[in-house]
Design a protein around this motif. Sequence first.
Motif, PDB file in Angstrom:
ATOM      1  N   UNK A   6       0.850  -1.186   0.000  1.00  0.00           N
ATOM      2  CA  UNK A   6       0.000   0.000   0.000  1.00  0.00           C
ATOM      3  C   UNK A   6       0.890   1.242   0.000  1.00  0.00           C
ATOM      4  N   UNK A   7       1.911   1.237   0.843  1.00  0.00           N
ATOM      5  CA  UNK A   7       2.843   2.376   0.900  1.00  0.00           C
ATOM      6  C   UNK A   7       3.557   2.541  -0.442  1.00  0.00           C
ATOM      7  N   UNK A  26       3.592   9.390  -6.105  1.00  0.00           N
ATOM      8  CA  UNK A  26       4.303  10.564  -5.569  1.00  0.00           C
ATOM      9  C   UNK A  26       3.544  11.225  -4.427  1.00  0.00           C
ATOM     10  N   UNK A  27       3.064  10.407  -3.518  1.00  0.00           N
ATOM     11  CA  UNK A  27       2.437  10.934  -2.309  1.00  0.00           C
ATOM     12  C   UNK A  27       3.496  11.545  -1.404  1.00  0.00           C
ATOM     13  N   UNK A  28       3.076  12.451  -0.532  1.00  0.00           N
ATOM     14  CA  UNK A  28       4.006  13.078   0.402  1.00  0.00           C
ATOM     15  C   UNK A  28       4.417  12.094   1.491  1.00  0.00           C
ATOM     16  N   UNK A  29       5.473  12.450   2.281  1.00  0.00           N
ATOM     17  CA  UNK A  29       5.970  11.532   3.309  1.00  0.00           C
ATOM     18  C   UNK A  29       4.898  11.117   4.313  1.00  0.00           C
ATOM     19  N   UNK A  30       4.009  12.046   4.672  1.00  0.00           N
ATOM     20  CA  UNK A  30       2.975  11.692   5.656  1.00  0.00           C
ATOM     21  C   UNK A  30       1.947  10.729   5.065  1.00  0.00           C
ATOM     22  N   UNK A  31       1.673  10.916   3.781  1.00  0.00           N
ATOM     23  CA  UNK A  31       0.737  10.012   3.113  1.00  0.00           C
ATOM     24  C   UNK A  31       1.316   8.597   3.084  1.00  0.00           C
ATOM     25  N   UNK A  32       2.605   8.501   2.760  1.00  0.00           N
ATOM     26  CA  UNK A  32       3.236   7.174   2.703  1.00  0.00           C
ATOM     27  C   UNK A  32       3.294   6.565   4.111  1.00  0.00           C
ATOM     28  N   UNK A  33       3.654   7.400   5.097  1.00  0.00           N
ATOM     29  CA  UNK A  33       3.704   6.913   6.485  1.00  0.00           C
ATOM     30  C   UNK A  33       2.322   6.392   6.894  1.00  0.00           C
ATOM     31  N   UNK A  34       1.284   7.154   6.565  1.00  0.00           N
ATOM     32  CA  UNK A  34      -0.079   6.722   6.909  1.00  0.00           C
ATOM     33  C   UNK A  34      -0.446   5.453   6.150  1.00  0.00           C
ATOM     34  N   UNK A  35       0.136   5.275   4.963  1.00  0.00           N
ATOM     35  CA  UNK A  35      -0.078   4.040   4.207  1.00  0.00           C
ATOM     36  C   UNK A  35       0.442   2.837   4.981  1.00  0.00           C
ATOM     37  N   UNK A  64     -10.427  14.502   3.032  1.00  0.00           N
ATOM     38  CA  UNK A  64      -9.050  14.819   2.688  1.00  0.00           C
ATOM     39  C   UNK A  64      -8.690  13.880   1.537  1.00  0.00           C
ATOM     40  N   UNK A  65      -8.198  14.462   0.458  1.00  0.00           N
ATOM     41  CA  UNK A  65      -7.948  13.642  -0.726  1.00  0.00           C
ATOM     42  C   UNK A  65      -6.924  12.544  -0.436  1.00  0.00           C
ATOM     43  N   UNK A  66      -6.030  12.796   0.538  1.00  0.00           N
ATOM     44  CA  UNK A  66      -5.011  11.790   0.850  1.00  0.00           C
ATOM     45  C   UNK A  66      -5.650  10.526   1.425  1.00  0.00           C
ATOM     46  N   UNK A  67      -6.750  10.712   2.155  1.00  0.00           N
ATOM     47  CA  UNK A  67      -7.454   9.543   2.709  1.00  0.00           C
ATOM     48  C   UNK A  67      -7.992   8.678   1.565  1.00  0.00           C
ATOM     49  N   UNK A  68      -8.509   9.345   0.530  1.00  0.00           N
ATOM     50  CA  UNK A  68      -9.033   8.602  -0.617  1.00  0.00           C
ATOM     51  C   UNK A  68      -7.901   7.863  -1.319  1.00  0.00           C
ATOM     52  N   UNK A  69      -6.760   8.541  -1.460  1.00  0.00           N
ATOM     53  CA  UNK A  69      -5.622   7.874  -2.115  1.00  0.00           C
ATOM     54  C   UNK A  69      -5.215   6.623  -1.337  1.00  0.00           C
ATOM     55  N   UNK A  70      -5.171   6.729  -0.009  1.00  0.00           N
ATOM     56  CA  UNK A  70      -4.775   5.569   0.801  1.00  0.00           C
ATOM     57  C   UNK A  70      -5.798   4.445   0.643  1.00  0.00           C
ATOM     58  N   UNK A 115      -2.535   9.857 -16.020  1.00  0.00           N
ATOM     59  CA  UNK A 115      -2.228   8.582 -15.374  1.00  0.00           C
ATOM     60  C   UNK A 115      -2.486   8.620 -13.876  1.00  0.00           C
ATOM     61  N   UNK A 116      -2.092   9.730 -13.255  1.00  0.00           N
ATOM     62  CA  UNK A 116      -2.146   9.764 -11.790  1.00  0.00           C
ATOM     63  C   UNK A 116      -3.135  10.775 -11.235  1.00  0.00           C
ATOM     64  N   UNK A 117      -3.808  11.512 -12.127  1.00  0.00           N
ATOM     65  CA  UNK A 117      -4.881  12.416 -11.706  1.00  0.00           C
ATOM     66  C   UNK A 117      -4.462  13.404 -10.640  1.00  0.00           C
ATOM     67  N   UNK A 118      -5.325  13.576  -9.639  1.00  0.00           N
ATOM     68  CA  UNK A 118      -5.018  14.544  -8.574  1.00  0.00           C
ATOM     69  C   UNK A 118      -3.676  14.255  -7.956  1.00  0.00           C
ATOM     70  N   UNK A 119      -3.342  12.978  -7.915  1.00  0.00           N
ATOM     71  CA  UNK A 119      -2.081  12.635  -7.281  1.00  0.00           C
ATOM     72  C   UNK A 119      -0.935  13.329  -8.009  1.00  0.00           C
TER      73      UNK A 119
END
Length: 734
Positions: free
Chosen positions: A58-59, A66-75, A137-143, A340-344
């Motif tokens: 998932x991470x 290309x998620x930010x460090x917090x997004x990857x950590x939350x992953x 939060x869009x990051x939650x959707x990405x995760x 390919x990666x949209x909002x991301x």
Amino acid sequence: MADYKTAGVQDVLDEARTYIKNEDSLSLISRAANYAAEAHAGQFRRSGEPYTVHLNNVAYILATLHGGPKTIAAGFLHDVIEDTGISRDQLAKIFDDEIADLVESVTKIGALQFKGKDDPEYQAANHRKIFIAMAKDVRVILIKLADRLHNMRTLQYQPEASQKRIAAETLDVYAPIAHRLGISAIKNELEDLSFFYLNRKEYYRIAHLVETRKAERDESVRKMIAEISEMLEEHGISFRIFGRSKHLYSIYHKMVARNKRFEEILDLLAIRIVTETELNCYEVLGYIHAKYKPIPGRLKDYIAVPKTNMYQSLHTTIIGEEGKIFEVQIRTEDMDAIAERGVAAHWRYKEGGHYDARAEQKEIEDKLSWFRDFAVYTNDNEDETASDYMAALQKDVFEANVYVMTPKGRVIGLPNGSTPIDFAYRIHTDVGHTCVGALVNDAMVPLNTELHTGDVVSIRTLKGTGPSEDWLKFVKTSQAKNKIRAWFAKRENEKRESMAGQGEKVLTEELRRRGFEPKDYMEKKKLEAVMKEFSAKDVTDLMYGIAMKLINPTAVCEKLTNQKRSLNDEEALTKLINRETKKHVMTKTGIVVPGIESMKLSLAQCCLPVYGDKIVGYVTKGEGVKVHRCDCANVAGQKERIIDCYWEEEDNERLYDSDISILAEDRNFLLTDIVNTISQSRAPMLKVTANVNREDLTTTIKLRIQVRTSDQLEVLLANIRKVEGVITAVRVTH
Ligand code: MN
């Protein structure tokens, strides 16, 4: 199906390192990976692999976006709250609030129970909307998308029934969300994986069709690429060009939805040209159209008019060598990344002094506001006309944009401003009718409380109660309004019918008293013949009029029998009076004390028993027997003077006094509303006092009313409790 990499922690870090240079950020990612590994130690997936394999992947998916460090950590941490019992606050202490909030939101969405298609309430659109609204939060959707993608990739380890359910949910909820966010890489993979599990036969059929013609198609594409490359090089434009294969589900969808044969799908031969600037894109298009014949109506300029998911590109369809048809997409590198990666891609992690998670989040929120409002999905944006779009927007924003859940997780869509009453009627008509209270997120709330998306609503009901006319003032759904009105109409009708029954008795008695045989006159035809004289529209109406003393039974009698007879029918009259008198004497209190014939009986004024209450008699000195409620404090512990007593048969006309006390928040028209409620219950009111408590702005209202039975009293109290602002309504013991 697409191949994918099974990644480890090192792969995540390597991928992150390609765009994250800050060592603190990278060590945050490692720290999260280690923490998650420790928390999930000893846990395994169905595949038999350690649980960490899921977290790492998932991470990794988040890092490829290309998620930010917090997004990857939350992953890495996304299942910690759910599966290891670590709390949000613990996470906040060890990491920070932002990461803890991300993980908590992911967990909350995970708890949503998406019902399958078999459920009559099933509406994929509702699920998508509550998903989006709860993510915030869009990051939650990405995760969540990364989580689902890895789960889909490892779905073969699930039992078959789960495979189908999860695949259906993925196709209905997750893939459209990925599409809306423009993350086509994830969307396409989710669709093909779902397709495989939902319809394996068709999946293999299309895979086979694609495969058999592949060599031939590849050759055509190769030739075309060579021709176009040569031409563009001559013009000195820098570009990348490659063939593009459509994913299986989109081919299947076009074949089924548009009823096309495999050969008819025009963009099977597809080429993509990625160049430097927007201007280059139009240049390339010009050269291509100059050389090849374009098919009319197939040119789409999504650069000038981007799709709602931010997709930009030029599309054209041309006729190449040997009459072969090619779809050509022309775009810049930036546009390609977004496709390919949209909002991301749009908000991909950018390092540097300016980076501010909050500002980025705000930008995301602003840019995505359309997404929140416009969370509509049609399968093919190209077919979405402006008016369809507006109609859908209209429907979404104005008709159903609050999404709440039952305690079991069923999603209910309601219009904005809906209340627990609307919710109750949506669950079941009877739940609405007997609703006496509501819990929203475990807290008791007034019934006119406005519901918000994500609220968990549970309804308290009490058998035998009915709706309140007050509800009509605040319910939002026409369903609730109609059901409430129907309930009152039905009750009105029942009342009319029971009154008509009484009228029938009166008229029968009148006929008999006058020496007629009622059977001979109480026929429908004969009654209908006279009813117009009394302006009654039907027989029920006539009888109702007699019962309500609006129509004189003597006059009806005379019309029916066609004769006037003197009222001095002494014999009949005497009989009637005797019967009535006897009844009144016997039933003053309606209480029987077994074994005692002529004891003086009276109802205690302290607890005011009402027919149906559990009662006892208390033998006084010189005042006969006082009847109390069993639980009256004044007779507690007085065993030697207590005697049994019970109620006689119920009598509709006998009324009992009862004192009640109401505590309410003070407001205008409070007393009016309460008095209306009481008069709707047809309980005569003898006394009312109201006192405002200036300290907390509450009002205490004391009432003496008359009721026929304790059941009627209970229902009345329940209805009073439903009046806006009422906190309690209880019987009083003095
Ligand atoms: Mn997971």
